[in-house]
Design a protein around this motif. Structure first.
Motif, PDB file in Angstrom:
ATOM      1  N   HIS A 308      60.915  45.888  25.865  1.00  0.00           N
ATOM      2  CA  HIS A 308      60.173  45.783  24.609  1.00  0.00           C
ATOM      3  C   HIS A 308      60.539  46.874  23.602  1.00  0.00           C
ATOM      4  CE1 HIS A 308      57.731  43.346  27.355  1.00  0.00           C
ATOM      5  NE2 HIS A 308      57.251  42.738  26.279  1.00  0.00           N
ATOM      6  N   SER A 309      61.692  47.494  23.767  1.00  0.00           N
ATOM      7  CA  SER A 309      62.160  48.517  22.830  1.00  0.00           C
ATOM      8  C   SER A 309      63.601  48.200  22.435  1.00  0.00           C
ATOM      9  CB  SER A 309      62.078  49.914  23.466  1.00  0.00           C
ATOM     10  OG  SER A 309      60.766  50.182  23.929  1.00  0.00           O
ATOM     11  N   PRO A 310      63.801  47.219  21.565  1.00  0.00           N
ATOM     12  CA  PRO A 310      65.152  46.743  21.251  1.00  0.00           C
ATOM     13  C   PRO A 310      66.023  47.777  20.544  1.00  0.00           C
ATOM     14  CG  PRO A 310      63.540  45.775  19.753  1.00  0.00           C
ATOM     15  CD  PRO A 310      62.769  46.455  20.827  1.00  0.00           C
ATOM     16  N   MET A 311      65.426  48.792  19.898  1.00  0.00           N
ATOM     17  CA  MET A 311      66.194  49.800  19.155  1.00  0.00           C
ATOM     18  C   MET A 311      66.390  51.083  19.958  1.00  0.00           C
ATOM     19  SD  MET A 311      66.779  48.173  16.401  1.00  0.00           S
ATOM     20  CE  MET A 311      67.407  49.464  15.320  1.00  0.00           C
ATOM     21  N   LEU A 312      65.966  51.100  21.225  1.00  0.00           N
ATOM     22  CA  LEU A 312      66.005  52.322  22.028  1.00  0.00           C
ATOM     23  C   LEU A 312      67.426  52.848  22.194  1.00  0.00           C
ATOM     24  CD1 LEU A 312      64.087  54.194  23.613  1.00  0.00           C
ATOM     25  CD2 LEU A 312      64.634  52.872  25.662  1.00  0.00           C
ATOM     26  N   GLU A 313      67.610  54.149  21.873  1.00  0.00           N
ATOM     27  CA  GLU A 313      68.907  54.796  21.987  1.00  0.00           C
ATOM     28  C   GLU A 313      68.938  55.861  23.077  1.00  0.00           C
ATOM     29  OE1 GLU A 313      69.652  56.400  18.142  1.00  0.00           O
ATOM     30  OE2 GLU A 313      69.893  54.452  17.160  1.00  0.00           O
ATOM     31  N   LYS A 314      67.800  56.530  23.311  1.00  0.00           N
ATOM     32  CA  LYS A 314      67.770  57.631  24.274  1.00  0.00           C
ATOM     33  C   LYS A 314      66.533  57.524  25.148  1.00  0.00           C
ATOM     34  CE  LYS A 314      67.843  62.694  24.645  1.00  0.00           C
ATOM     35  NZ  LYS A 314      67.872  63.978  23.898  1.00  0.00           N
ATOM     36  N   LEU A 315      66.750  57.533  26.461  1.00  0.00           N
ATOM     37  CA  LEU A 315      65.659  57.474  27.426  1.00  0.00           C
ATOM     38  C   LEU A 315      65.739  58.683  28.347  1.00  0.00           C
ATOM     39  CD1 LEU A 315      63.339  56.029  28.946  1.00  0.00           C
ATOM     40  CD2 LEU A 315      65.107  54.835  30.272  1.00  0.00           C
ATOM     41  N   THR A 316      64.631  59.410  28.454  1.00  0.00           N
ATOM     42  CA  THR A 316      64.553  60.578  29.334  1.00  0.00           C
ATOM     43  C   THR A 316      63.432  60.354  30.340  1.00  0.00           C
ATOM     44  OG1 THR A 316      65.292  62.071  27.568  1.00  0.00           O
ATOM     45  CG2 THR A 316      64.204  63.079  29.460  1.00  0.00           C
ATOM     46  N   LEU A 317      63.747  60.542  31.616  1.00  0.00           N
ATOM     47  CA  LEU A 317      62.761  60.391  32.675  1.00  0.00           C
ATOM     48  C   LEU A 317      62.484  61.753  33.297  1.00  0.00           C
ATOM     49  CD1 LEU A 317      64.201  57.214  34.424  1.00  0.00           C
ATOM     50  CD2 LEU A 317      62.577  57.333  32.530  1.00  0.00           C
ATOM     51  N   LYS A 318      61.235  62.196  33.197  1.00  0.00           N
ATOM     52  CA  LYS A 318      60.826  63.462  33.801  1.00  0.00           C
ATOM     53  C   LYS A 318      60.021  63.149  35.051  1.00  0.00           C
ATOM     54  CE  LYS A 318      60.534  66.099  29.479  1.00  0.00           C
ATOM     55  NZ  LYS A 318      59.658  66.910  28.593  1.00  0.00           N
ATOM     56  N   VAL A 319      60.609  63.455  36.195  1.00  0.00           N
ATOM     57  CA  VAL A 319      59.981  63.065  37.461  1.00  0.00           C
ATOM     58  C   VAL A 319      59.767  64.293  38.327  1.00  0.00           C
ATOM     59  CG1 VAL A 319      60.074  61.452  39.360  1.00  0.00           C
ATOM     60  CG2 VAL A 319      61.374  60.983  37.282  1.00  0.00           C
ATOM     61  N   SER A 320      58.535  64.476  38.787  1.00  0.00           N
ATOM     62  CA  SER A 320      58.258  65.570  39.711  1.00  0.00           C
ATOM     63  C   SER A 320      58.657  65.151  41.122  1.00  0.00           C
ATOM     64  CB  SER A 320      56.770  65.923  39.678  1.00  0.00           C
ATOM     65  OG  SER A 320      55.998  64.852  40.205  1.00  0.00           O
ATOM     66  N   GLU A 321      58.852  66.136  41.997  1.00  0.00           N
ATOM     67  CA  GLU A 321      59.231  65.834  43.376  1.00  0.00           C
ATOM     68  C   GLU A 321      58.141  65.033  44.077  1.00  0.00           C
ATOM     69  OE1 GLU A 321      60.201  69.360  45.437  1.00  0.00           O
ATOM     70  OE2 GLU A 321      61.884  69.899  44.141  1.00  0.00           O
ATOM     71  N   VAL A 322      56.889  65.315  43.749  1.00  0.00           N
ATOM     72  CA  VAL A 322      55.785  64.575  44.369  1.00  0.00           C
ATOM     73  C   VAL A 322      55.844  63.117  43.993  1.00  0.00           C
ATOM     74  CG1 VAL A 322      53.281  64.337  44.448  1.00  0.00           C
ATOM     75  CG2 VAL A 322      54.320  66.620  44.462  1.00  0.00           C
ATOM     76  N   SER A 323      56.145  62.838  42.715  1.00  0.00           N
ATOM     77  CA  SER A 323      56.218  61.450  42.256  1.00  0.00           C
ATOM     78  C   SER A 323      57.347  60.695  42.942  1.00  0.00           C
ATOM     79  CB  SER A 323      56.395  61.403  40.743  1.00  0.00           C
ATOM     80  OG  SER A 323      55.266  61.965  40.095  1.00  0.00           O
ATOM     81  N   ILE A 324      58.490  61.369  43.123  1.00  0.00           N
ATOM     82  CA  ILE A 324      59.620  60.729  43.791  1.00  0.00           C
ATOM     83  C   ILE A 324      59.269  60.374  45.237  1.00  0.00           C
ATOM     84  CG2 ILE A 324      61.973  61.098  44.612  1.00  0.00           C
ATOM     85  CD1 ILE A 324      62.477  62.819  42.186  1.00  0.00           C
ATOM     86  N   LEU A 325      58.608  61.295  45.923  1.00  0.00           N
ATOM     87  CA  LEU A 325      58.224  61.046  47.309  1.00  0.00           C
ATOM     88  C   LEU A 325      57.232  59.895  47.394  1.00  0.00           C
ATOM     89  CD1 LEU A 325      57.832  64.711  48.629  1.00  0.00           C
ATOM     90  CD2 LEU A 325      59.665  63.091  49.168  1.00  0.00           C
ATOM     91  N   ASN A 326      56.268  59.852  46.449  1.00  0.00           N
ATOM     92  CA  ASN A 326      55.275  58.777  46.465  1.00  0.00           C
ATOM     93  C   ASN A 326      55.946  57.431  46.212  1.00  0.00           C
ATOM     94  OD1 ASN A 326      53.187  60.541  46.925  1.00  0.00           O
ATOM     95  ND2 ASN A 326      52.656  60.754  44.768  1.00  0.00           N
ATOM     96  N   ALA A 327      56.960  57.417  45.360  1.00  0.00           N
ATOM     97  CA  ALA A 327      57.631  56.166  45.037  1.00  0.00           C
ATOM     98  C   ALA A 327      58.451  55.651  46.216  1.00  0.00           C
ATOM     99  CB  ALA A 327      58.533  56.367  43.830  1.00  0.00           C
ATOM    100  N   LEU A 328      58.928  56.576  47.046  1.00  0.00           N
ATOM    101  CA  LEU A 328      59.771  56.193  48.160  1.00  0.00           C
ATOM    102  C   LEU A 328      58.964  55.774  49.398  1.00  0.00           C
ATOM    103  CD1 LEU A 328      62.503  58.981  47.951  1.00  0.00           C
ATOM    104  CD2 LEU A 328      62.685  56.595  47.201  1.00  0.00           C
TER     105      LEU A 328
END
Length: 329
Positions: A308-328
């Motif tokens: 839903h962002s057709p003009m998007l040029e730059k995407l930055t993902l800030k992920v904490s270690e806790v979030s990565i572990l929870n996602a896995l």
């Protein structure tokens, strides 16, 4: 008098000394009248008002009642006051400090009723009544820090920049921010119910982040777009209240015009999860920063923004270690 004892500050031009006084708390600026005759009326022409560290509501109320008269009471035409263009209230406490916050309402804001006011700052106060800043056509910057907000509406039709930092939204009904001219918006580390954001057609940049250890408001640990259905759940029970259309967005709906957007909230914030159900396309968005929450619920938020962002040029993902572990897990 020896040259080393010369009062070099008093020798400065009046305009320079008036500028220096603008950095002093109001009660200290007034005290400069005893320095010398040339200082007697300079504080009256300072373009800034800083009210800090008042020990009680009674003292503050007395100050509000007397300061405008003192500022205007002079027979010297050359000492006539200049319009205020900056006002700062700082009471040295925060909403979560355990100390009583000072109370600011529209009656006391008459102190700053200047059509020339361009910047207004509030620190460590409680805002109980709705705040209508329609009478301030020159107001461009509003900064609210460490405040407890009971109000249901802040209306500022001419405002360009709003920063609300470490505030707690305590209202039974959601705070509505009516900011039709705002260009930049920062809701940093807030607690309580997320504010309702109507359309902001002039918006360019926005940052929204919640305090990591905030209250249960707007949270549902089921992480379902329809919530858990439990009336006792703070997130589901409080999500849409009587002043909001249940088919509209709470936060995202006011951010559609942004070209730069940063979102940092916990995965359990049902406000953001349910907003995605009704949100429209971000047609101008070019820069997007997502932190933590996009990894929840099989990356649905990240995928939604990519679609839903057709003009998007730059995407930055800030992920904490806790979030990565929870996602896995």
């Amino acid at each position: 008098m020896e040259s080393g004892d010369d009062d070099r500050v008093s020798a400065l031009p009046d305009g320079v000394r008036e500028h220096l006084l603008s950095f002093l708390p109001a009660h200290e600026a007034v005290r400069t009248t005893v320095l010398a005759r040339s200082w007697r009326n300079l504080w009256r022409r300072s373009p800034a008002l800083r009210v800090t560290q008042w020990g009680s509501l009674a003292k503050f109320t007395q100050f509000v009642e007397t300061f405008p008269r003192l500022r205007l009471s002079t027979t010297d035409e050359a000492a006539s006051p200049v319009p205020l263009d900056f006002c700062h209230f700082d009471f040295g406490v925060t909403y979560n400090s355990g100390e009583p916050c000072m109370l600011v309402d529209e009656a006391r804001l008459t102190l700053t009723a200047s059509r020339h006011l361009t910047m207004f700052e509030l620190d460590g106060v409680e805002i109980r009544n709705n705040l209508n800043l329609s009478g301030f056509p020159a107001l461009k910057d509003l900064i609210i820090r460490f405040c407890g907000i009971y109000a249901e509406e802040i209306r500022a039709p001419y405002l360009k920049h709003l920063t609300m930092d470490n505030c707690f939204f305590r209202a039974v009904r959601r705070l509505t921010l009516r900011l039709p001219s705002v260009v930049s918006l920062e809701l940093k580390d807030y607690e309580g119910l997320a504010p309702f954001l109507p359309s902001m057609p002039s918006l360019e940049t926005a940052l929204v982040s919640t305090y990591s250890d905030s209250s249960e408001a707007d949270r549902c640990y089921l992480s379902s777009i329809d919530g858990c259905g439990d009336e006792d759940c703070h997130g589901c029970g409080d999500y849409y209240l009587s002043n909001i259309d249940p088919t509209s967005c709470v936060l995202l709906g006011g951010l559609y015009e942004a070209t730069s957007l940063e979102l940092a909230v916990c995965p359990e914030m049902i406000v953001f999860i349910k907003d995605l159900k009704y949100a429209q396309t971000f047609g101008k968005l070019k820069t997007l920063v997502l932190a933590d929450w996009f990894v929840a619920a099989d990356l649905r938020a990240l995928i939604w923004f990519l679609n839903h962002s057709p003009m998007l040029e730059k995407l930055t993902l800030k992920v904490s270690e806790v979030s990565i572990l929870n996602a896995l897990v």
